[in-house]
Motif scaffolding. Structure first.
Motif, PDB file in Angstrom:
ATOM      1  N   THR A  39       0.838  -1.193   0.000  1.00 33.82           N
ATOM      2  CA  THR A  39       0.000   0.000   0.000  1.00 33.82           C
ATOM      3  C   THR A  39       0.872   1.241   0.000  1.00 33.82           C
ATOM      4  O   THR A  39       0.623   2.177  -0.740  1.00 33.82           O
ATOM      5  CB  THR A  39      -0.929   0.018   1.233  1.00 33.82           C
ATOM      6  OG1 THR A  39      -1.720  -1.150   1.203  1.00 33.82           O
ATOM      7  CG2 THR A  39      -1.817   1.230   1.234  1.00 33.82           C
ATOM      8  N   ALA A  43       0.675   3.817  -3.008  1.00 32.09           N
ATOM      9  CA  ALA A  43      -0.039   5.069  -2.764  1.00 32.09           C
ATOM     10  C   ALA A  43       0.782   6.082  -1.982  1.00 32.09           C
ATOM     11  O   ALA A  43       0.264   7.114  -1.591  1.00 32.09           O
ATOM     12  CB  ALA A  43      -1.324   4.764  -2.013  1.00 32.09           C
ATOM     13  N   HIS A  91      -0.477  14.149  -0.994  1.00 34.97           N
ATOM     14  CA  HIS A  91      -0.487  12.905  -1.766  1.00 34.97           C
ATOM     15  C   HIS A  91      -1.887  12.525  -2.252  1.00 34.97           C
ATOM     16  O   HIS A  91      -2.083  11.437  -2.803  1.00 34.97           O
ATOM     17  CB  HIS A  91       0.109  11.761  -0.947  1.00 34.97           C
ATOM     18  CG  HIS A  91       1.564  11.940  -0.677  1.00 34.97           C
ATOM     19  ND1 HIS A  91       2.130  11.730   0.557  1.00 34.97           N
ATOM     20  CD2 HIS A  91       2.581  12.339  -1.485  1.00 34.97           C
ATOM     21  CE1 HIS A  91       3.426  11.988   0.498  1.00 34.97           C
ATOM     22  NE2 HIS A  91       3.720  12.361  -0.725  1.00 34.97           N
ATOM     23  N   GLY A  92      -2.859  13.405  -2.050  1.00 35.39           N
ATOM     24  CA  GLY A  92      -4.197  13.167  -2.573  1.00 35.39           C
ATOM     25  C   GLY A  92      -4.987  12.112  -1.819  1.00 35.39           C
ATOM     26  O   GLY A  92      -5.899  11.502  -2.387  1.00 35.39           O
ATOM     27  N   ILE A  93      -4.679  11.913  -0.550  1.00 39.26           N
ATOM     28  CA  ILE A  93      -5.374  10.903   0.255  1.00 39.26           C
ATOM     29  C   ILE A  93      -6.561  11.509   0.994  1.00 39.26           C
ATOM     30  O   ILE A  93      -7.590  10.858   1.150  1.00 39.26           O
ATOM     31  CB  ILE A  93      -4.383  10.232   1.242  1.00 39.26           C
ATOM     32  CG1 ILE A  93      -3.270   9.549   0.452  1.00 39.26           C
ATOM     33  CG2 ILE A  93      -5.104   9.260   2.162  1.00 39.26           C
ATOM     34  CD1 ILE A  93      -2.077   9.165   1.281  1.00 39.26           C
ATOM     35  N   THR A 111     -10.373  10.861  -0.040  1.00 40.79           N
ATOM     36  CA  THR A 111     -10.498  10.866  -1.492  1.00 40.79           C
ATOM     37  C   THR A 111     -10.805   9.441  -1.962  1.00 40.79           C
ATOM     38  O   THR A 111     -10.738   8.487  -1.180  1.00 40.79           O
ATOM     39  CB  THR A 111      -9.187  11.334  -2.154  1.00 40.79           C
ATOM     40  OG1 THR A 111      -8.162  10.386  -1.832  1.00 40.79           O
ATOM     41  CG2 THR A 111      -8.798  12.728  -1.692  1.00 40.79           C
ATOM     42  N   GLU A 112     -11.135   9.313  -3.232  1.00 38.65           N
ATOM     43  CA  GLU A 112     -11.383   7.973  -3.802  1.00 38.65           C
ATOM     44  C   GLU A 112     -10.118   7.115  -3.726  1.00 38.65           C
ATOM     45  O   GLU A 112     -10.195   5.910  -3.557  1.00 38.65           O
ATOM     46  CB  GLU A 112     -11.892   8.092  -5.239  1.00 38.65           C
ATOM     47  CG  GLU A 112     -13.313   8.604  -5.330  1.00 38.65           C
ATOM     48  CD  GLU A 112     -14.295   7.817  -4.450  1.00 38.65           C
ATOM     49  OE1 GLU A 112     -14.294   6.569  -4.498  1.00 38.65           O
ATOM     50  OE2 GLU A 112     -15.053   8.460  -3.703  1.00 38.65           O
ATOM     51  N   GLN A 113      -8.963   7.744  -3.847  1.00 47.76           N
ATOM     52  CA  GLN A 113      -7.696   7.020  -3.741  1.00 47.76           C
ATOM     53  C   GLN A 113      -7.592   6.342  -2.375  1.00 47.76           C
ATOM     54  O   GLN A 113      -7.200   5.179  -2.280  1.00 47.76           O
ATOM     55  CB  GLN A 113      -6.518   7.986  -3.929  1.00 47.76           C
ATOM     56  CG  GLN A 113      -5.161   7.351  -3.752  1.00 47.76           C
ATOM     57  CD  GLN A 113      -4.023   8.364  -3.853  1.00 47.76           C
ATOM     58  OE1 GLN A 113      -4.207   9.477  -4.318  1.00 47.76           O
ATOM     59  NE2 GLN A 113      -2.852   7.973  -3.403  1.00 47.76           N
ATOM     60  N   ALA A 114      -7.969   7.051  -1.322  1.00 51.48           N
ATOM     61  CA  ALA A 114      -7.934   6.489   0.024  1.00 51.48           C
ATOM     62  C   ALA A 114      -8.942   5.362   0.169  1.00 51.48           C
ATOM     63  O   ALA A 114      -8.646   4.312   0.755  1.00 51.48           O
ATOM     64  CB  ALA A 114      -8.210   7.577   1.053  1.00 51.48           C
ATOM     65  N   ALA A 116     -10.045   3.412  -2.078  1.00 52.46           N
ATOM     66  CA  ALA A 116      -9.618   2.256  -2.860  1.00 52.46           C
ATOM     67  C   ALA A 116      -8.630   1.383  -2.099  1.00 52.46           C
ATOM     68  O   ALA A 116      -8.581   0.171  -2.309  1.00 52.46           O
ATOM     69  CB  ALA A 116      -8.998   2.722  -4.178  1.00 52.46           C
ATOM     70  N   MET A 117      -7.868   1.967  -1.206  1.00 52.47           N
ATOM     71  CA  MET A 117      -6.880   1.165  -0.484  1.00 52.47           C
ATOM     72  C   MET A 117      -7.393   0.647   0.860  1.00 52.47           C
ATOM     73  O   MET A 117      -6.723  -0.127   1.520  1.00 52.47           O
ATOM     74  CB  MET A 117      -5.586   1.945  -0.303  1.00 52.47           C
ATOM     75  CG  MET A 117      -5.655   3.121   0.618  1.00 52.47           C
ATOM     76  SD  MET A 117      -4.027   3.881   0.759  1.00 52.47           S
ATOM     77  CE  MET A 117      -4.486   5.568   0.555  1.00 52.47           C
TER      78      MET A 117
END
Length: 168
Positions: A39, A43, A91-93, A111-114, A116-117
């Motif tokens: 992860t 990310a 970092h866009g999290i 965010t969607e990035q967060a 997703a993980m």
């Protein structure tokens, strides 16, 4: 110069609570870093950031979450929380969004990035919990948590006394 050998003043070095907690902390951080390495590499997320993402996902249904909430949940200083959250934002999290009733307050939004993980993070945290509980009975766990609560209370009480002395 009098040097403490720890035998006379506080027992053998392996009998000191603080030293043992420090060693466990280091081992736990290394293991968490190892378990969340994929992860983190994918990310750019540290173990602490992963725990914050997980915390935010679990608690967001209860309402807005602010930096102060994380400071309390993770027992960290304001400056530490600020640094971690700034990196997560870069970092866009997460995003910080003002709330309607007070423009000074910024709620933390994943965010969607967060999101997703989170599944991967949840799996790793469950694996860690299983590893930590391995070979420990329910009675031993109850005792462990009772001792942890007493230590936490002792530290919080001492901290409050130190704050009061500093205000004099």
């Amino acid at each position: 110069m009098n040097c403490c050998d720890h035998n006379e003043c506080c027992g053998h070095s392996n009998d000191r609570i603080g030293a043992e907690i420090g060693m466990l902390h280091n081992l736990l951080r290394r293991q968490m870093a190892c378990m969340t390495e994929k992860t983190a590499n994918a990310a750019n997320v540290t173990g602490m950031q992963a725990m914050i993402v997980h915390h935010l996902i679990i608690h967001e249904k209860q309402g807005d979450i602010f930096q102060k909430d994380l400071e309390n949940a993770f027992q960290m200083r304001r400056s530490t929380a600020t640094g971690i959250l700034q990196l997560m934002e870069q970092h866009g999290i997460i995003r910080r969004e003002p709330v309607e009733h007070d423009g000074r307050l910024k709620r933390l939004v994943l965010t969607e990035q967060a999101r997703a993980m989170d599944e991967y993070i949840t799996e790793r945290m469950q694996q860690m919990e299983q590893l930590l509980r391995q070979g420990i009975t329910e009675d031993e766990l109850k005792g462990w948590f009772a001792v942890c609560e007493k230590i936490r209370s002792n530290l919080e009480q001492y901290q409050c006394n130190m704050c009061r002395e500093g205000q004099k």
